[in-house]
Design a protein around this motif. Structure first.
Motif, PDB file in Angstrom:
ATOM      1  N   GLU A  43       0.810  -1.213   0.000  1.00  0.00           N
ATOM      2  CA  GLU A  43       0.000   0.000   0.000  1.00  0.00           C
ATOM      3  C   GLU A  43       0.848   1.269   0.000  1.00  0.00           C
ATOM      4  O   GLU A  43       0.419   2.301  -0.516  1.00  0.00           O
ATOM      5  CB  GLU A  43      -0.958   0.004   1.193  1.00  0.00           C
ATOM      6  CG  GLU A  43      -2.053  -1.033   1.088  1.00  0.00           C
ATOM      7  CD  GLU A  43      -1.570  -2.463   1.361  1.00  0.00           C
ATOM      8  OE1 GLU A  43      -0.504  -2.658   2.006  1.00  0.00           O
ATOM      9  OE2 GLU A  43      -2.248  -3.399   0.894  1.00  0.00           O
ATOM     10  N   THR A  59       1.320   1.342  -3.883  1.00  0.00           N
ATOM     11  CA  THR A  59       0.128   1.378  -4.737  1.00  0.00           C
ATOM     12  C   THR A  59      -0.904   2.426  -4.328  1.00  0.00           C
ATOM     13  O   THR A  59      -1.598   2.969  -5.190  1.00  0.00           O
ATOM     14  CB  THR A  59      -0.550   0.003  -4.777  1.00  0.00           C
ATOM     15  OG1 THR A  59      -0.940  -0.365  -3.451  1.00  0.00           O
ATOM     16  CG2 THR A  59       0.373  -1.049  -5.362  1.00  0.00           C
ATOM     17  N   VAL A  60      -1.013   2.722  -3.045  1.00  0.00           N
ATOM     18  CA  VAL A  60      -2.022   3.668  -2.572  1.00  0.00           C
ATOM     19  C   VAL A  60      -1.396   5.017  -2.243  1.00  0.00           C
ATOM     20  O   VAL A  60      -1.751   6.046  -2.824  1.00  0.00           O
ATOM     21  CB  VAL A  60      -2.777   3.106  -1.342  1.00  0.00           C
ATOM     22  CG1 VAL A  60      -3.759   4.127  -0.796  1.00  0.00           C
ATOM     23  CG2 VAL A  60      -3.487   1.800  -1.695  1.00  0.00           C
ATOM     24  N   LYS A  61      -0.444   5.021  -1.323  1.00  0.00           N
ATOM     25  CA  LYS A  61       0.117   6.286  -0.839  1.00  0.00           C
ATOM     26  C   LYS A  61       0.964   7.002  -1.889  1.00  0.00           C
ATOM     27  O   LYS A  61       0.801   8.205  -2.102  1.00  0.00           O
ATOM     28  CB  LYS A  61       0.919   6.052   0.430  1.00  0.00           C
ATOM     29  CG  LYS A  61       0.069   5.567   1.587  1.00  0.00           C
ATOM     30  CD  LYS A  61       0.915   5.209   2.784  1.00  0.00           C
ATOM     31  CE  LYS A  61       0.067   4.594   3.879  1.00  0.00           C
ATOM     32  NZ  LYS A  61       0.896   4.078   4.972  1.00  0.00           N
ATOM     33  N   GLY A  64      -1.136   7.146  -5.492  1.00  0.00           N
ATOM     34  CA  GLY A  64      -2.344   7.939  -5.340  1.00  0.00           C
ATOM     35  C   GLY A  64      -2.105   9.345  -4.818  1.00  0.00           C
ATOM     36  O   GLY A  64      -3.043  10.117  -4.666  1.00  0.00           O
TER      37      GLY A  64
END
Length: 102
Positions: free
Chosen positions: A61, A64-66, A69
């Motif tokens: 994450e 892929t997210v922090k 994104g």
């Protein structure tokens, strides 16, 4: 720990400029990302327009997210994206075995 492996193909004849850009981008942008524990960049011997970027993350994450994104990703892509001949292939790995410092 998660290994992000990005297989990058760049336009022919742009190696020197790309190498400067990817090092600058990794040191000034990726290194600031939460959960980033370091990176490596390798250049292909047989395919000099091919590079492999390895980024070590605490969690999936974190990448892929922090990172992807958040605002750092756009900053990163602005530095290296113009050199891409095609979108990089990115996959994630976990460690199974290790030897030495590599």
């Amino acid at each position: 720990m998660i290994l992000e492996l990005a297989d990058i193909r760049i336009a022919p004849g742009k190696q020197k400029e790309f190498e400067e850009a990817i090092e600058r981008g990794a040191r000034s942008v990726i290194a600031r990302a939460e959960g980033c524990r370091g990176f490596k960049v390798n250049k292909g011997v047989e395919s000099p327009e091919r590079y492999v970027l390895q980024v070590f993350w605490d969690t999936l994450e974190d990448h892929t997210v922090k990172f992807r994104g958040g605002p750092l990703f756009a900053e990163w892509r602005a530095i290296v994206g113009p050199f891409f001949a095609q979108p990089p292939v990115v996959e994630h790995f976990t460690l199974v075995a290790k030897s030495g410092e590599n």
